[in-house]
Design a protein around this motif. Sequence first.
Motif, mmCIF file in Angstrom:
data_model
loop_
_atom_site.group_PDB
_atom_site.id
_atom_site.type_symbol
_atom_site.label_atom_id
_atom_site.label_comp_id
_atom_site.label_asym_id
_atom_site.label_seq_id
_atom_site.Cartn_x
_atom_site.Cartn_y
_atom_site.Cartn_z
ATOM 1 N N ALA A 1 -1.223 -1.649 -7.913
ATOM 2 C CA ALA A 1 -1.528 -0.329 -7.405
ATOM 3 C C ALA A 1 -2.146 -0.445 -6.149
ATOM 4 N N GLU B 1 -0.142 -2.262 -3.196
ATOM 5 C CA GLU B 1 -0.113 -0.902 -2.010
ATOM 6 C C GLU B 1 -1.148 0.008 -1.447
ATOM 7 N N GLU B 2 -2.386 0.105 -1.844
ATOM 8 C CA GLU B 2 -3.209 0.530 -1.649
ATOM 9 C C GLU B 2 -4.015 -0.617 -0.194
ATOM 10 N N VAL C 1 0.472 -3.320 -13.291
ATOM 11 C CA VAL C 1 0.409 -1.622 -12.522
ATOM 12 C C VAL C 1 -0.536 -2.243 -11.777
ATOM 13 N N HIS C 2 -2.154 -2.431 -12.178
ATOM 14 C CA HIS C 2 -3.220 -2.422 -11.111
ATOM 15 C C HIS C 2 -3.257 -3.368 -10.403
ATOM 16 N N ALA D 1 3.266 0.523 0.445
ATOM 17 C CA ALA D 1 4.648 0.299 -0.100
ATOM 18 C C ALA D 1 5.605 -1.137 0.416
#
Length: 104
Positions: free
Chosen positions: A95, A98-99, A91-92, A103
Amino acid sequence: AIPLAFATVYEAPRGFHRRLKPARLAGLKRLRLLVPEKHDWALMKMARLTEKDIEDVLTAFRVRGLSKHVLLERFLGEMVADGRPNEKLAVHFLAMTEELWGAG
């Protein structure tokens, strides 16, 4: 006086120690300081992913650049055990990438 602080590493790529690089600090002649390669460092930051870690990775991305390919290759090859990443780590990683790149 040299300030020292405790630094925790939640998780690191398995091969990071082979890619450590010497760092030179003015005035230090006898201390050999090794630092992680930038992609290994970013993955360590992503594993913990505090607000400060996010800021640090974004700054490093703007200033030094990071390769999406290298990060993904090291994440899958050196941070995933038995073909399945730790859920929190995955997840990290998603995330933060994507930052950095959006996406997709």
